[in-house]
Scaffold this active site. Sequence first.
Site, PDB file in Angstrom:
ATOM      1  N   GLY A   1       0.839  -1.207   0.000  1.00 23.52           N
ATOM      2  CA  GLY A   1       0.000   0.000   0.000  1.00 23.52           C
ATOM      3  C   GLY A   1       0.869   1.250   0.000  1.00 23.52           C
ATOM      4  N   HIS A   2       1.851   1.264   0.911  1.00 23.60           N
ATOM      5  CA  HIS A   2       2.779   2.406   0.951  1.00 23.60           C
ATOM      6  C   HIS A   2       3.541   2.526  -0.377  1.00 23.60           C
ATOM      7  CE1 HIS A   2       2.777   1.315   5.426  1.00 23.60           C
ATOM      8  NE2 HIS A   2       2.348   2.552   5.436  1.00 23.60           N
TER       9      HIS A   2
ATOM     10  N   GLN B   1      -0.826  11.176  17.825  1.00 20.95           N
ATOM     11  CA  GLN B   1      -2.069  10.694  17.212  1.00 20.95           C
ATOM     12  C   GLN B   1      -2.536   9.373  17.822  1.00 20.95           C
ATOM     13  OE1 GLN B   1      -0.085  10.518  13.264  1.00 20.95           O
ATOM     14  NE2 GLN B   1      -1.262   8.661  12.947  1.00 20.95           N
TER      15      GLN B   1
ATOM     16  N   GLY C   1      -3.324   7.544   1.140  1.00 20.39           N
ATOM     17  CA  GLY C   1      -4.140   6.390   0.759  1.00 20.39           C
ATOM     18  C   GLY C   1      -5.606   6.598   1.055  1.00 20.39           C
TER      19      GLY C   1
ATOM     20  N   VAL D   1      -4.831  -0.648  -1.556  1.00 18.12           N
ATOM     21  CA  VAL D   1      -4.174  -1.871  -2.037  1.00 18.12           C
ATOM     22  C   VAL D   1      -4.550  -3.005  -1.089  1.00 18.12           C
ATOM     23  CG1 VAL D   1      -1.967  -2.981  -2.540  1.00 18.12           C
ATOM     24  CG2 VAL D   1      -2.287  -0.543  -3.036  1.00 18.12           C
TER      25      VAL D   1
ATOM     26  N   SER E   1      -2.306  -3.282   5.753  1.00 21.32           N
ATOM     27  CA  SER E   1      -2.101  -2.378   6.881  1.00 21.32           C
ATOM     28  C   SER E   1      -0.917  -2.879   7.683  1.00 21.32           C
ATOM     29  CB  SER E   1      -3.353  -2.365   7.760  1.00 21.32           C
ATOM     30  OG  SER E   1      -3.048  -1.833   9.036  1.00 21.32           O
TER      31      SER E   1
ATOM     32  N   ARG F   1      -0.778  -2.863  10.682  1.00 20.70           N
ATOM     33  CA  ARG F   1      -1.337  -3.527  11.861  1.00 20.70           C
ATOM     34  C   ARG F   1      -1.774  -4.963  11.576  1.00 20.70           C
ATOM     35  NH1 ARG F   1      -3.302   2.031  13.165  1.00 20.70           N
ATOM     36  NH2 ARG F   1      -2.304   2.576  15.138  1.00 20.70           N
TER      37      ARG F   1
HETATM   38  P1  AMP Z   1       0.512   4.712   7.751  1.00 19.64           P
HETATM   39  O1  AMP Z   1       1.934   4.274   7.684  1.00 19.64           O
HETATM   40  O2  AMP Z   1      -0.441   3.652   8.199  1.00 19.64           O
HETATM   41  O3  AMP Z   1       0.350   6.016   8.505  1.00 19.64           O
HETATM   42  O4  AMP Z   1       0.076   5.033   6.268  1.00 19.64           O
HETATM   43  C1  AMP Z   1       0.808   5.934   5.476  1.00 19.64           C
HETATM   44  C2  AMP Z   1       0.041   6.203   4.208  1.00 19.64           C
HETATM   45  O5  AMP Z   1      -0.164   4.983   3.504  1.00 19.64           O
HETATM   46  C3  AMP Z   1      -1.349   6.803   4.460  1.00 19.64           C
HETATM   47  O6  AMP Z   1      -1.609   7.790   3.482  1.00 19.64           O
HETATM   48  C4  AMP Z   1      -2.254   5.606   4.297  1.00 19.64           C
HETATM   49  O7  AMP Z   1      -3.570   5.943   3.883  1.00 19.64           O
HETATM   50  C5  AMP Z   1      -1.537   4.855   3.190  1.00 19.64           C
HETATM   51  N1  AMP Z   1      -1.941   3.438   3.185  1.00 19.64           N
HETATM   52  C6  AMP Z   1      -1.921   2.583   4.226  1.00 19.64           C
HETATM   53  N2  AMP Z   1      -2.410   1.367   3.864  1.00 19.64           N
HETATM   54  C7  AMP Z   1      -2.752   1.480   2.555  1.00 19.64           C
HETATM   55  C8  AMP Z   1      -3.328   0.588   1.591  1.00 19.64           C
HETATM   56  N3  AMP Z   1      -3.643  -0.674   1.903  1.00 19.64           N
HETATM   57  N4  AMP Z   1      -3.539   1.050   0.347  1.00 19.64           N
HETATM   58  C9  AMP Z   1      -3.241   2.327   0.012  1.00 19.64           C
HETATM   59  N5  AMP Z   1      -2.691   3.217   0.866  1.00 19.64           N
HETATM   60  C10 AMP Z   1      -2.451   2.810   2.122  1.00 19.64           C
END
Ligand code: AMP
Length: 275
Positions: free
Chosen positions: A27-28, A52, A138, A167, A176, A178
């Site tokens: 996703g990232h 946060q 995302g 994704v 994710s 998580r």
């Molecule tokens: P995070 O590391 O969870 O803070 O996410 C960083 C960025 O990646 C944020 O803009 C999220 O929305 C995006 N993101 C996280 N998971 C996904 C995914 N499965 N598909 C697309 N973008 C994602």
Amino acid sequence: MQQESKRLLQAGKTIAFVPTMGWLHEGHLALMREGRRLGDTLIVSIFVNPTQFGPAEDFQTYPKDLDRDLNLANSVGVDVIFAPEIGAMYDKAFQTHVDLEMLPRHLCGLSRPGHFRGVATVVTKLFNIVRPHVAIFGEKDYQQLAIIRRMVHDLSLNIRVVGVPTVRESDGLAMSSRNTYLSEDERRSAQSLFHSLKQAQENVAEGIRDAEELIRGASELIGSHPHVKIDYVSICDPETLEDVDRVEGAALMALAVRVGKTRLIDNAILKPIAD
Ligand code: AMP
């Protein structure tokens, strides 16, 4: 980082920026590939932002592996990784925040008080440090994306905000960081988030318009799995995030579910096929 951005801007480069909390996944990487396309220089931040997280949340246990992340970022052509220490972002006397009035009053904002204030504040700080032309987020974190778009507009930040579709794993589970917390059993239950969104889309295609009925169907599907506890299932206006009674134009279905100890979110647009 501020000096590097200044140098890049003086050299006439455009900067694309992807903020993350690390433990990178596909996703990232999709956001980074989009960033690679949109700017001369691609900057990625890795920062697990303490402000946060709520007191009972997973700040202390959030997965971390900077070497692994650097390799993944390298594989998609990231130019600069910005991974500040907490102390470089917040000193002891820190007291200035960015707060939105309406958008955080819905969905995750209700069960995570202060979360979006932390997000809006850190993203503002990151924008001021990195000074991007374009920032990529995302759609998985739909409310976050809506809040960043609103904030950029309200504060005249002059940054283009680009959203990238969610994704998913091959079985539909939204990627994710998580997901790594899930046991095998919980991982199976976690599929119910995606399945419930699909079911609601099918229901809408069959002509069901009543939000309560669609929410009931989704909740029943999710609730039939072990280890799950629904935080919310909501159908709302995609712009204001206010609940709607009926799906007439496009509506957002958003949900948050605890699977074991892990809180997962997902969303999809519901849209009647125009006749
Ligand atoms: P995070 O590391 O969870 O803070 O996410 C960083 C960025 O990646 C944020 O803009 C999220 O929305 C995006 N993101 C996280 N998971 C996904 C995914 N499965 N598909 C697309 N973008 C994602």
